[in-house]
Write a protein that holds these residues in place. Structure first.
Motif, mmCIF file in Angstrom:
data_model
loop_
_atom_site.group_PDB
_atom_site.id
_atom_site.type_symbol
_atom_site.label_atom_id
_atom_site.label_comp_id
_atom_site.label_asym_id
_atom_site.label_seq_id
_atom_site.Cartn_x
_atom_site.Cartn_y
_atom_site.Cartn_z
ATOM 1 N N HIS A 64 1.003 -1.062 -0.117
ATOM 2 C CA HIS A 64 0.576 -0.643 -0.276
ATOM 3 C C HIS A 64 1.131 1.311 0.054
ATOM 4 N N VAL A 80 -5.036 10.114 0.285
ATOM 5 C CA VAL A 80 -5.128 9.639 -0.923
ATOM 6 C C VAL A 80 -4.377 8.348 -1.245
ATOM 7 N N GLY A 82 -3.934 3.571 -1.587
ATOM 8 C CA GLY A 82 -4.239 2.629 -1.841
ATOM 9 C C GLY A 82 -2.936 1.238 -2.131
ATOM 10 N N LEU A 86 -6.159 -0.338 -6.353
ATOM 11 C CA LEU A 86 -7.539 0.081 -5.970
ATOM 12 C C LEU A 86 -7.144 1.082 -5.880
ATOM 13 N N THR A 88 -8.485 5.206 -3.718
ATOM 14 C CA THR A 88 -9.099 5.572 -2.391
ATOM 15 C C THR A 88 -9.112 6.956 -1.774
ATOM 16 N N SER A 90 -9.446 9.207 1.855
ATOM 17 C CA SER A 90 -10.365 9.229 2.632
ATOM 18 C C SER A 90 -10.629 10.597 2.576
ATOM 19 N N TRP A 124 -9.802 4.619 6.339
ATOM 20 C CA TRP A 124 -8.590 4.492 5.547
ATOM 21 C C TRP A 124 -8.434 2.860 5.449
ATOM 22 N N TYR A 127 -11.512 0.581 5.721
ATOM 23 C CA TYR A 127 -12.153 0.033 3.828
ATOM 24 C C TYR A 127 -11.434 -1.234 3.069
ATOM 25 N N TYR A 128 -9.886 -0.364 3.673
ATOM 26 C CA TYR A 128 -8.738 -1.456 2.888
ATOM 27 C C TYR A 128 -8.793 -3.090 3.555
ATOM 28 N N THR A 131 -13.045 -4.233 2.742
ATOM 29 C CA THR A 131 -13.742 -4.457 1.295
ATOM 30 C C THR A 131 -12.486 -4.594 0.270
ATOM 31 N N ALA A 132 -11.592 -3.144 -0.243
ATOM 32 C CA ALA A 132 -10.213 -3.104 -1.163
ATOM 33 C C ALA A 132 -9.721 -4.263 -1.167
#
Length: 281
Positions: A64, A80, A82, A86, A88, A90, A124, A127-128, A131-132
């Motif tokens: 990441h 910002v 990812g 992906l 993303t 936040s 952030w 989310y990763y 999901t991500a």
């Protein structure tokens, strides 16, 4: 790569037939080598840095990268970043008003009070993790060494220059010169006698080079063994010399058979030279 955004995903006419949507045009916006180096730097921010973004590291084996951002008075905070699959953004900020988020806290279920300054990072992260990262991600490529640590340049030889001239030459070559003080040397007092790293060493521009200037105290003590005493004393003019009789019964009369200390660079004012001299016959 930069691809022009397309707002329309699909168009269907009155008969149910698909209508072509505007195509996206992609162009190379950043040199690939530069992009790799930037990704490498942002990976360090998230995975091994000591800043706020490090709180967002999912630590799940996927590379990441990211970068935080803050507006004036900390009214909006961003992260910002990812993976290679992906990216993303936040955000935490003021919908209205002008509150500094770093001066406020929120209560989260099970987490207690959390600084608003870290809320964008925790969002952030979650989310990763949840999901991500299901999309996976490739390892970030390693950048060229020149882009990672800079191009190496040879340290110029400034030996024999005055300190001011040497510092100016180092500046012109892209280095930062540092006065390292005075050392004993046979060079005239005030001249640069040594540098660290030494001349010719490869360094990245912007690196420090320490210079040491001579105090002029060292002189070359010659080797006078085997010389007639008169010639030896002439060669040692300016040195404090003491003579002792040589115990060697087979030596040549009026000849130096040994000296102490041996030849070399020595402080003339602080050195006494002793000569062993064969007695006259």
């Amino acid at each position: 790569m930069f691809c022009t955004p397309i707002a329309i995903d699909s168009i269907t006419d009155a008969t149910g037939s698909a209508v072509a949507v505007p195509p996206s045009t992609c162009t190379q916006a950043v040199d690939p080598k530069i992009a790799i180096a930037a990704s490498y730097a942002m990976k360090g921010v998230v995975e091994s840095g000591n800043g706020t973004a490090n709180y967002g590291d999912p630590s799940d084996g996927i590379d990441h990268g990211g970068k935080t951002g803050t507006t004036d008075n900390e009214e909006s905070l961003w992260l910002v970043g990812g993976t290679t699959k992906l990216v993303t953004a936040s955000w935490a900020g003021n919908v209205s008003g002008h509150v500094s988020l770093r001066s406020t806290t929120i209560d989260g279920p099970g987490s207690g009070r959390v600084s608003q300054g870290k809320s964008r990072v925790y969002m952030w992260h979650d989310y990763y993790v949840n999901t991500a990262d299901a999309y996976g991600g490739d390892d970030f490529a390693s950048p060229d060494r020149d882009l990672r640590v800079g191009q190496s340049v040879a340290v110029p030889d400034v030996t024999g220059l005055s300190l001011s001239s040497a510092l100016a030459k180092l500046t012109d070559s892209g280095f930062v010169g540092v006065d390292g003080g005075v050392i004993a040397s046979d060079r005239p007092a005030g001249q640069v006698a040594a540098s660290n790293p030494p001349p010719g060493s490869g360094l990245v521009k912007g690196s420090q080079v320490t210079l040491q200037t001579s105090d002029g105290s060292l002189k070359n003590l010659p080797d006078v063994t085997g010389k007639p005493i008169a010639a030896a004393l002439g060669a040692l003019s300016g040195w404090h010399v003491t003579q002792v009789t040589s115990p060697d019964p087979g030596c040549s009369p009026n000849t130096v058979t040994a000296q102490s200390p041996a030849a070399g660079l020595l402080n003339q004012s602080a050195t006494a030279v002793t000569l062993s001299v064969c007695a006259p016959k």
